[in-house]
Every structure is written in structure tokens, then in C-alpha cells.
Design an enzyme around this catalytic site. Structure first.
Site, PDB file in Angstrom:
ATOM      1  N   PRO A   1       0.793  -1.228   0.000  1.00  0.00           N
ATOM      2  CA  PRO A   1       0.000   0.000   0.000  1.00  0.00           C
ATOM      3  C   PRO A   1       0.823   1.275   0.000  1.00  0.00           C
ATOM      4  O   PRO A   1       1.824   1.389   0.717  1.00  0.00           O
ATOM      5  CB  PRO A   1      -0.815  -0.105   1.294  1.00  0.00           C
ATOM      6  N   ASN A   2       0.351   2.212  -0.809  1.00  0.00           N
ATOM      7  CA  ASN A   2       0.869   3.586  -0.913  1.00  0.00           C
ATOM      8  C   ASN A   2       2.214   3.693  -1.633  1.00  0.00           C
ATOM      9  O   ASN A   2       2.703   4.799  -1.868  1.00  0.00           O
ATOM     10  CB  ASN A   2       0.962   4.255   0.475  1.00  0.00           C
TER      11      ASN A   2
ATOM     12  N   ARG B   1       5.061  10.953  -2.566  1.00  0.00           N
ATOM     13  CA  ARG B   1       4.667  10.681  -1.188  1.00  0.00           C
ATOM     14  C   ARG B   1       5.825  10.971  -0.226  1.00  0.00           C
ATOM     15  O   ARG B   1       6.853  10.276  -0.271  1.00  0.00           O
ATOM     16  CB  ARG B   1       4.312   9.192  -1.109  1.00  0.00           C
TER      17      ARG B   1
ATOM     18  N   ASN C   1       8.380  -5.065  -0.312  1.00  0.00           N
ATOM     19  CA  ASN C   1       8.201  -3.924   0.587  1.00  0.00           C
ATOM     20  C   ASN C   1       6.705  -3.905   0.906  1.00  0.00           C
ATOM     21  O   ASN C   1       5.903  -3.439   0.099  1.00  0.00           O
ATOM     22  CB  ASN C   1       8.626  -2.603  -0.067  1.00  0.00           C
TER      23      ASN C   1
ATOM     24  N   ALA D   1       2.781  -0.458   5.048  1.00  0.00           N
ATOM     25  CA  ALA D   1       2.218  -0.525   6.397  1.00  0.00           C
ATOM     26  C   ALA D   1       1.760  -1.932   6.781  1.00  0.00           C
ATOM     27  O   ALA D   1       1.641  -2.241   7.981  1.00  0.00           O
ATOM     28  CB  ALA D   1       1.059   0.462   6.516  1.00  0.00           C
TER      29      ALA D   1
ATOM     30  N   ARG E   1      11.995   5.591  13.341  1.00  0.00           N
ATOM     31  CA  ARG E   1      10.675   6.222  13.204  1.00  0.00           C
ATOM     32  C   ARG E   1       9.761   5.806  14.366  1.00  0.00           C
ATOM     33  O   ARG E   1      10.238   5.330  15.392  1.00  0.00           O
ATOM     34  CB  ARG E   1      10.111   5.863  11.827  1.00  0.00           C
TER      35      ARG E   1
HETATM   36  C1  DQA Z   1       7.920   1.534   4.426  1.00  0.00           C
HETATM   37  C2  DQA Z   1       7.858   1.763   5.932  1.00  0.00           C
HETATM   38  C3  DQA Z   1       6.461   1.508   6.467  1.00  0.00           C
HETATM   39  O1  DQA Z   1       6.417   1.750   7.862  1.00  0.00           O
HETATM   40  C4  DQA Z   1       5.465   2.427   5.794  1.00  0.00           C
HETATM   41  O2  DQA Z   1       4.155   2.140   6.237  1.00  0.00           O
HETATM   42  C5  DQA Z   1       5.555   2.372   4.317  1.00  0.00           C
HETATM   43  C6  DQA Z   1       6.869   2.336   3.692  1.00  0.00           C
HETATM   44  C7  DQA Z   1       9.293   1.920   3.847  1.00  0.00           C
HETATM   45  O3  DQA Z   1       9.557   1.540   2.708  1.00  0.00           O
HETATM   46  O4  DQA Z   1      10.075   2.628   4.484  1.00  0.00           O
HETATM   47  O5  DQA Z   1       4.545   2.455   3.613  1.00  0.00           O
HETATM   48  O6  DQA Z   1       7.729   0.151   4.185  1.00  0.00           O
END
Ligand code: DQA
Length: 147
Positions: free
Chosen positions: A10-11, A18, A75, A78, A108
Site C-alpha cells: 500500500p501507498n 509521497r 516492501n 504498512a 521512526r
Molecule cells: C515503508 C515503511 C512503512 O512503515 C510504511 O508504512 C511504508 C513504507 C518503507 O519503505 O520505508 O509504507 O515500508
């Protein structure tokens, strides 16, 4: 040719736009293009998949299982921190698997320090930005060649 699946959760389709100060300025297509270049030298065939949906990623892992993939780089975004679904899907695989994060998740928020996948993947790379994907590909190529 050995087949390696690259999965982004996701994302990660929003890379480049982003939070670039955290995730960098390269788009996912640009990262994937670098991997294709590298794969040609390593003699690997790459397959790319990105989804914002947990179930769609589980479906893709099942396909990879049925098609005897030789390696997985994921990857999970989340889903890393939450997904028993993804954990159970990946636990079926016996090929080398690398969990990769662009950011250093340990620098983080505390909720990012936990990975549901940490003890079922072969190894993890976190904090090297887009270079992490290439590091993962090199590691998988070496493991495939030695097996
Ligand atoms: C991530 C780290 C995760 O905590 C986050 O939710 C992401 C990206 C990273 O590539 O640093 O979406 O996987």
C-alpha cells in the site's frame, strides 16, 4: 531463467510524490527500471506487482507459490506492521525472501519497529532508500546461485 517477484504494498504506487523527504524522489517505475537493468546482468527474470489491497497481495503470493518462484523481494508498506494474512501467505514459500523498507523503520515511530514478517523472511533491509531494492536483488541472486 530464475524468476524473482518484486512486491510493493500500500501507498508505494505514490513514491516520488509521497513524503519524498522520507521515501525519496524516485517513482516506483524508476526504481523498477533500475532493477530490470540489474537483473539483466544477474540473469534473473523479474515480475512486478503493486497493490494497495492486502488480499490482492496474498493472491499474488499464492500464484508465486504455484509457479515455483525462485525469490521474492517485498516492501509490504504498512502491512509490515499489521498483516497476519501476508505473514501466513509468505510462510508457504520456501525460496529466499527479502523484506525491504526505503526508510529506516527503527528511526521512526514505535509502531513501525514491529514486523509481522521478520522471523519468516530470509532477511531484511531497511533505511537505504531505493538502493535497498538492488541490495536485495544482489543477495537473492547470490543465494540462488549458491543453492
Ligand atoms: C515503508 C515503511 C512503512 O512503515 C510504511 O508504512 C511504508 C513504507 C518503507 O519503505 O520505508 O509504507 O515500508
Amino acid at each position: 531463467m530464475k524468476k524473482v517477484q518484486i512486491i510493493n504494498g500500500p501507498n508505494l504506487n505514490m513514491l516520488g510524490k509521497r513524503e519524498p523527504e522520507i521515501y525519496g524522489y524516485l517513482t516506483l517505475d524508476e526504481i523498477n527500471a533500475k532493477l530490470v537493468e540489474r537483473s539483466e546482468l544477474l540473469d534473473l527474470e523479474l515480475f512486478f506487482f503493486q497493490s494497495n489491497h492486502e488480499g490482492a497481495i496474498a493472491d499474488k503470493v499464492h500464484e508465486d507459490f504455484n509457479e515455483n518462484f525462485d525469490g521474492i523481494i517485498i516492501n509490504p508498506g504498512a502491512l509490515t506492521h499489521t498483516s497476519v494474512v501476508l505473514r501466513d501467505a509468505l510462510a508457504m514459500m520456501s525460496c529466499p525472501m527479502v523484506e525491504i523498507h526505503l526508510s529506516n523503520v527503527y528511526k521512526r515511530e514505535a509502531f513501525r519497529h514491529k514486523s509481522m514478517l521478520a522471523d519468516i523472511v530470509t532477511g531484511r533491509i531497511t533505511g537505504f532508500g531505493h538502493y535497498g531494492y538492488e541490495m536485495a536483488l544482489n543477495a537473492i541472486a547470490n543465494m540462488i546461485n549458491e543453492s
